[in-house]
Design an enzyme around this catalytic site. Structure first.
Site, PDB file in Angstrom:
ATOM      1  N   LYS A   1      46.462  40.549   7.328  1.00 20.35           N
ATOM      2  CA  LYS A   1      47.770  40.216   7.906  1.00 20.35           C
ATOM      3  C   LYS A   1      48.280  38.865   7.399  1.00 20.35           C
ATOM      4  O   LYS A   1      49.479  38.692   7.149  1.00 20.35           O
ATOM      5  CB  LYS A   1      47.689  40.224   9.435  1.00 20.35           C
TER       6      LYS A   1
ATOM      7  N   SER B   1      49.960  40.129  13.663  1.00 17.61           N
ATOM      8  CA  SER B   1      49.164  40.175  14.886  1.00 17.61           C
ATOM      9  C   SER B   1      48.792  38.751  15.289  1.00 17.61           C
ATOM     10  O   SER B   1      48.660  37.868  14.440  1.00 17.61           O
ATOM     11  CB  SER B   1      47.894  40.994  14.650  1.00 17.61           C
ATOM     12  N   SER B   2      48.592  38.544  16.571  1.00 17.89           N
ATOM     13  CA  SER B   2      48.201  37.212  17.045  1.00 17.89           C
ATOM     14  C   SER B   2      46.793  36.829  16.590  1.00 17.89           C
ATOM     15  O   SER B   2      46.406  35.658  16.666  1.00 17.89           O
ATOM     16  CB  SER B   2      48.279  37.145  18.575  1.00 17.89           C
ATOM     17  N   CYS B   3      46.029  37.809  16.082  1.00 21.25           N
ATOM     18  CA  CYS B   3      44.662  37.503  15.636  1.00 21.25           C
ATOM     19  C   CYS B   3      44.649  36.715  14.321  1.00 21.25           C
ATOM     20  O   CYS B   3      43.589  36.311  13.848  1.00 21.25           O
ATOM     21  CB  CYS B   3      43.829  38.765  15.492  1.00 21.25           C
TER      22      CYS B   3
ATOM     23  N   TYR C   1      40.710  42.142   9.315  1.00 22.79           N
ATOM     24  CA  TYR C   1      42.070  42.565   9.678  1.00 22.79           C
ATOM     25  C   TYR C   1      43.022  41.373   9.653  1.00 22.79           C
ATOM     26  O   TYR C   1      44.138  41.465   9.112  1.00 22.79           O
ATOM     27  CB  TYR C   1      42.049  43.203  11.068  1.00 22.79           C
TER      28      TYR C   1
ATOM     29  N   HIS D   1      42.428  49.330  21.852  1.00 26.11           N
ATOM     30  CA  HIS D   1      42.496  47.953  22.332  1.00 26.11           C
ATOM     31  C   HIS D   1      42.159  47.924  23.825  1.00 26.11           C
ATOM     32  O   HIS D   1      41.978  48.965  24.450  1.00 26.11           O
ATOM     33  CB  HIS D   1      43.887  47.378  22.081  1.00 26.11           C
TER      34      HIS D   1
END
Length: 311
Positions: free
Chosen positions: A141, A108-110, A137, A180
């Site tokens: 990842k 994920s970009s987070c 989260y 989201h």
């Protein structure tokens, strides 16, 4: 990857997993392995290992994860870090034990720091503090990325990590608190349209900027990079374009409710999240991948799927 290859898609019922299944079938792949949550609990290491030993897939795509929006990410951090660590670790390590050399892990970009330079390059990973609302989260990842990279280095596996931006499309999660921002926006606008409300309420001030990608484009990227040799541990997958939440809201209203005047109000007591997040996708483009970016058409298709699902 050829047409007789056995491909296991973990998380096939979710937004991303179902898109990958659609794309595989479209391209003529027939030997697709699936398992529902009832059939296989991915948090159970023994069951995952036995499943892979029995099925013996040639390729694995990990689209399974516990996901949600700002509210659930910040409220259920313990669940988010535990379940995601277990799911990915069980699949990656069991793949290694079963001699499965080819795997794609979706992150994920987070994973990138909250105050990353924009657009965000892959090299910015671990270069600063994470956004606090979804750090549990994100850390899970990041652990998955490091696990894949470490196994590649030590065991010569071919485990690749794709970091998608915010994805949207058919089969999304429209839960009021766990979704989201794109499905949340679609649901709010639809309800305002049907119930003839004069405005919708958004979290924060609407100034935070986000990049979004239609999920079918991510599915195409998964298949493309499964067939591509890469020398980097992480590849960003996105559209390369971003807009503010306010701009998205206006755009979505014009597409979903073109004949209605629906205003926007902001709940300033709620967080904005990361101020801006747009991925640098130049590395993926160098490898020959490029997304189709047609927001009006893709938003309309997503809205139509929402209506069909909930009518």
């Amino acid at each position: 990857m050829h047409y007789k290859s056995k491909i296991y898609v973990a998380g096939h019922n979710g937004l991303v997993g179902s898109a990958i299944i659609r794309e595989l079938k479209k391209k003529g792949f027939k030997n697709i392995i699936k398992a529902t949550r009832v059939q296989l609990d991915l948090v159970d290491q023994k069951k995952v290992l036995n499943f892979l030993k029995k099925k013996k897939p040639d390729f694995i795509i990990i689209a399974a994860a516990k996901v949600g929006g700002i509210y659930s990410n910040s409220k259920y951090k313990g669940q988010y870090i535990y379940e995601n660590l277990m799911i990915q670790s069980n699949l990656i390590h069991s793949a290694f034990l079963c001699g499965i050399k080819n795997l794609i892990f979706l992150g994920s970009s987070c994973i990138y720091p909250k105050k990353s330079k924009q657009p965000i390059k892959e090299e910015y990973l671990l270069d600063g503090k994470l956004e606090k609302t979804n750090d549990a989260y994100a850390i899970a990842k990041i652990a998955g990325i490091k696990m894949c990279d470490s196994y590649n280095e030590q065991y010569k596996t071919n485990y690749r990590c794709l970091m998608p931006t915010n994805t949207f499309g058919p089969n999304d999660n429209y839960h009021t608190l766990n979704s989201h921002f794109v499905p949340s926006l679609i649901k709010k606008i639809h309800e305002a349209k049907i119930k003839k409300k004069k405005f919708i309420v958004l979290w924060g001030n609407g100034k935070a900027k986000r990049e979004i990608l239609y999920v079918d484009e991510l599915a195409k990227a998964c298949i493309y990079f499964m067939n591509k040799k890469t020398k980097v541990p992480v590849l960003n997958i996105g559209s390369g374009k971003d807009y503010s939440i306010k701009e998205y809201a206006k755009m979505f209203i014009s597409i979903i409710a073109p004949n209605r005047k629906i205003g926007i109000k902001y709940d300033l007591s709620k967080p904005n999240g990361t101020p801006r997040k747009v991925l640098d996708i130049s590395l993926a483009k160098k490898y020959g991948w490029k997304p189709e970016f047609n927001l009006p058409k893709q938003i309309l298709k997503t809205y139509e799927s929402y209506i069909n699902k909930y009518k």
